[in-house]
Design a protein around this motif. Structure first.
Motif, mmCIF file in Angstrom:
data_model
loop_
_atom_site.group_PDB
_atom_site.id
_atom_site.type_symbol
_atom_site.label_atom_id
_atom_site.label_comp_id
_atom_site.label_asym_id
_atom_site.label_seq_id
_atom_site.Cartn_x
_atom_site.Cartn_y
_atom_site.Cartn_z
ATOM 1 N N ALA A 121 17.422 -10.779 -73.267
ATOM 2 C CA ALA A 121 18.099 -9.583 -72.762
ATOM 3 C C ALA A 121 17.343 -8.331 -73.199
ATOM 4 C CB ALA A 121 19.537 -9.524 -73.253
ATOM 5 N N ALA A 122 16.976 -8.277 -74.489
ATOM 6 C CA ALA A 122 16.242 -7.120 -75.011
ATOM 7 C C ALA A 122 14.873 -7.021 -74.335
ATOM 8 C CB ALA A 122 16.081 -7.242 -76.525
ATOM 9 N N GLY A 123 14.206 -8.146 -74.177
ATOM 10 C CA GLY A 123 12.866 -8.177 -73.593
ATOM 11 C C GLY A 123 12.851 -7.675 -72.152
ATOM 12 N N TYR A 124 13.772 -8.173 -71.326
ATOM 13 C CA TYR A 124 13.795 -7.751 -69.925
ATOM 14 C C TYR A 124 14.232 -6.295 -69.799
ATOM 15 C CZ TYR A 124 13.239 -12.661 -69.015
ATOM 16 O OH TYR A 124 12.757 -13.938 -69.008
ATOM 17 N N ALA A 125 15.219 -5.900 -70.609
ATOM 18 C CA ALA A 125 15.666 -4.504 -70.573
ATOM 19 C C ALA A 125 14.498 -3.588 -70.943
ATOM 20 C CB ALA A 125 16.828 -4.296 -71.535
ATOM 21 N N CYS A 126 13.715 -4.015 -71.918
ATOM 22 C CA CYS A 126 12.596 -3.200 -72.392
ATOM 23 C C CYS A 126 11.518 -3.078 -71.317
ATOM 24 C CB CYS A 126 12.014 -3.839 -73.649
ATOM 25 S SG CYS A 126 11.142 -2.652 -74.659
ATOM 26 N N LEU A 127 11.258 -4.174 -70.633
ATOM 27 C CA LEU A 127 10.258 -4.161 -69.564
ATOM 28 C C LEU A 127 10.693 -3.218 -68.439
ATOM 29 C CD1 LEU A 127 7.717 -5.196 -68.183
ATOM 30 C CD2 LEU A 127 9.013 -7.177 -67.407
ATOM 31 N N VAL A 128 11.958 -3.355 -68.028
ATOM 32 C CA VAL A 128 12.477 -2.502 -66.947
ATOM 33 C C VAL A 128 12.425 -1.031 -67.363
ATOM 34 C CG1 VAL A 128 14.567 -1.888 -65.659
ATOM 35 C CG2 VAL A 128 13.960 -4.276 -65.980
ATOM 36 N N TYR A 129 12.851 -0.772 -68.599
ATOM 37 C CA TYR A 129 12.890 0.615 -69.081
ATOM 38 C C TYR A 129 11.480 1.205 -69.166
ATOM 39 C CZ TYR A 129 14.636 4.662 -71.574
ATOM 40 O OH TYR A 129 14.970 5.949 -71.917
ATOM 41 N N SER A 130 10.546 0.433 -69.719
ATOM 42 C CA SER A 130 9.177 0.924 -69.869
ATOM 43 C C SER A 130 8.546 1.222 -68.512
ATOM 44 C CB SER A 130 8.289 -0.105 -70.590
ATOM 45 O OG SER A 130 8.912 -0.537 -71.758
ATOM 46 N N LEU A 131 8.745 0.315 -67.555
ATOM 47 C CA LEU A 131 8.177 0.543 -66.218
ATOM 48 C C LEU A 131 8.813 1.756 -65.562
ATOM 49 C CD1 LEU A 131 7.937 -3.139 -64.967
ATOM 50 C CD2 LEU A 131 6.011 -1.587 -65.305
ATOM 51 N N SER A 132 10.132 1.910 -65.779
ATOM 52 C CA SER A 132 10.803 3.052 -65.167
ATOM 53 C C SER A 132 10.261 4.360 -65.755
ATOM 54 C CB SER A 132 12.319 2.954 -65.345
ATOM 55 O OG SER A 132 12.664 3.241 -66.675
ATOM 56 N N GLN A 133 9.913 4.339 -67.046
ATOM 57 C CA GLN A 133 9.331 5.527 -67.674
ATOM 58 C C GLN A 133 7.909 5.761 -67.178
ATOM 59 O OE1 GLN A 133 10.834 7.697 -69.890
ATOM 60 N NE2 GLN A 133 12.697 6.567 -69.422
ATOM 61 N N LEU A 134 7.171 4.683 -67.064
ATOM 62 C CA LEU A 134 5.775 4.794 -66.622
ATOM 63 C C LEU A 134 5.689 5.385 -65.222
ATOM 64 C CD1 LEU A 134 2.767 3.859 -67.469
ATOM 65 C CD2 LEU A 134 3.199 1.962 -65.932
ATOM 66 N N TYR A 135 6.552 4.880 -64.335
ATOM 67 C CA TYR A 135 6.486 5.315 -62.938
ATOM 68 C C TYR A 135 7.387 6.510 -62.634
ATOM 69 C CZ TYR A 135 3.993 0.951 -61.919
ATOM 70 O OH TYR A 135 3.096 -0.063 -61.875
ATOM 71 N N GLY A 136 8.151 6.947 -63.638
ATOM 72 C CA GLY A 136 9.010 8.113 -63.422
ATOM 73 C C GLY A 136 10.233 7.829 -62.580
#
Ligand code: DP6
Length: 397
Positions: A121-136
């Protein structure tokens, strides 16, 4: 790779969440839509977190991913889904060129995967969050966490790790799942006294995974049909207990919901057993402690494994912890810390309490204990030293 700005990177952390009203069962396997709403507590990231760095570069020749130091394939439906969903939601057109570039992902946890904790759960949430930050990406992102798991290998509960504090995943009603996403019920500062003790049980036997387990439950359990009819009421009662900071109600509902999850697992055909004898001993100890206090002071909850997660208030931690350590002492002193995380004033175990509890001591049954509290949602780390990439865009392995 040339040094001048060919690569852009974002590093984020995301928390573990442990449900007090459990998600168990999907009404749509593909869209990961649950049969009932669920509610969880987001835990402190100093003790339990996933960390992910994502980078884009015109020099990257393909998408790649490293998880806990090892390269993994990105060609899985869930990773492809999350990349597709985040790119679809791109709101900053300036990033269009970067969108066409390949992405590199490096991710790690600050707790051993072997602990059998809900790291996905933490891993997938982190991936989604990081990508959302990267792409704005702006706006509601918790539904991406849900969608990215449509390959059934991921974790629906990841959407609750997108927020801190107390988080509900509302099941929604729409067929397309657009009203099924996580919302914050209360921030972490709302109930600052809330504490968690995670008792990591020594025998981490592998049982049916939660994705497969909950599907069999839906197909075979009559008790599950009853469970879904009471969940709205349970969600309401839990939300109210949290809003009022009413620990006895919060604790009782938490234990009842965990017990019912494991009852529907037993009612599944063939039955699923996640709890072990040690898990059941922990349950007995918790009820015995509450009997001594003549009030619910500590509550247990179990997910798809034998580890116990205890919720209690800060003032009760020393006394409860002394009793847990009395009945479940470490097997031998290997120089490793038995209780990790937040520090606790040590108190000698009360012999009067011990005499009232008819339970055998079980040395070595618990491997270690993690002491943590309610924590915030995902964080962006700006210090370049925190990045999991070197300055020239290679993964730090
Ligand atoms: C028992 O999120 O792991 O932890 O959506 O199939 O990947 P999938 O399942 P997952 O299930 C978690 C179930 C649970 C209860 C909970 O966290 O609510």
């Amino acid at each position: 790779m040339s040094a001048e700005n060919t690569f852009r990177c974002v590093t984020c952390t995301a928390p573990v969440n442990i449900a007090v009203i459990k998600y168990w069962g999907k009404r749509d396997e593909k869209l990961i839509l649950p049969t009932n709403s669920s509610l969880s507590v987001t835990l402190g990231q100093d003790e339990l977190r996933a960390k992910t760095s994502v980078a884009v570069s015109k020099d990257y020749t393909q998408d790649r991913m490293w998880l806990n130091g090892k390269e993994q394939s990105v060609n899985t439906p869930r990773i492809q889904n999350v990349l597709k969903e985040t790119r679809k939601r791109l709101s900053d057109s300036q990033n269009e060129t970067e969108l066409l570039q390949n992405v590199h992902i490096v991710s790690e946890n600050n707790f051993p995967t072997a602990a059998g904790l809900a790291s996905s759960a933490a891993g997938y949430a982190c991936l989604v969050y990081s990508l959302s930050q990267l792409y704005g990406v702006k706006g509601e992102i918790s539904d991406i966490a849900r969608l990215l798991l449509s390959c059934r290998q991921g974790s629906g509960s990841a959407c609750r790790s997108i927020y801190g504090g107390f988080v509900a995943w509302n099941m929604g009603e729409l067929e397309d799942g657009s009203d099924s996403y996580a919302v914050q019920v209360a921030p972490e500062a709302h109930w600052p006294e809330m504490r968690t003790l995670i008792l990591v049980v020594n025998d981490q036997k592998k049982d049916v995974g939660s994705t497969e387990g909950m599907q069999t439950t839906i197909e075979t359990s009559d008790l599950m049909k009853h469970r879904v009819t009471i969940m709205d009421r349970r969600m309401e009662a839990m939300t109210e207990a949290i809003k009022k900071r009413d620990f006895p109600t919060f604790g009782k509902l938490t234990m009842q919901d965990s017990n019912q999850l494991h009852a529907v697992c037993l009612d599944t055909y063939p039955p699923i057993f996640y709890m072990t004898d040690v898990s059941r001993q922990v349950i007995r100890l918790v009820h015995a402690i509450n009997d001594i206090y003549e009030e619910v002071k500590v509550a247990y909850t179990f997910d798809a494994g034998p580890n116990a997660c205890l919720y209690l208030l800060e003032e009760d931690v020393p006394r409860v912890l002394s009793l847990v350590q009395h009945f479940f002492p470490p097997s031998q002193d290997k120089g490793e810390k038995f209780v990790t995380g937040l520090s606790v004033p040590e108190v000698p175990v009360c012999s009067k309490d011990v005499s009232k509890i008819s339970l055998q001591q079980n040395p070595g049954a618990i491997k270690y204990i993690i002491h943590t509290k309610v924590g915030p949602g995902p964080q962006v780390l700006t210090d370049p030293d925190e990045s999991l990439f070197t300055a020239d865009g290679k993964p730090k392995l």
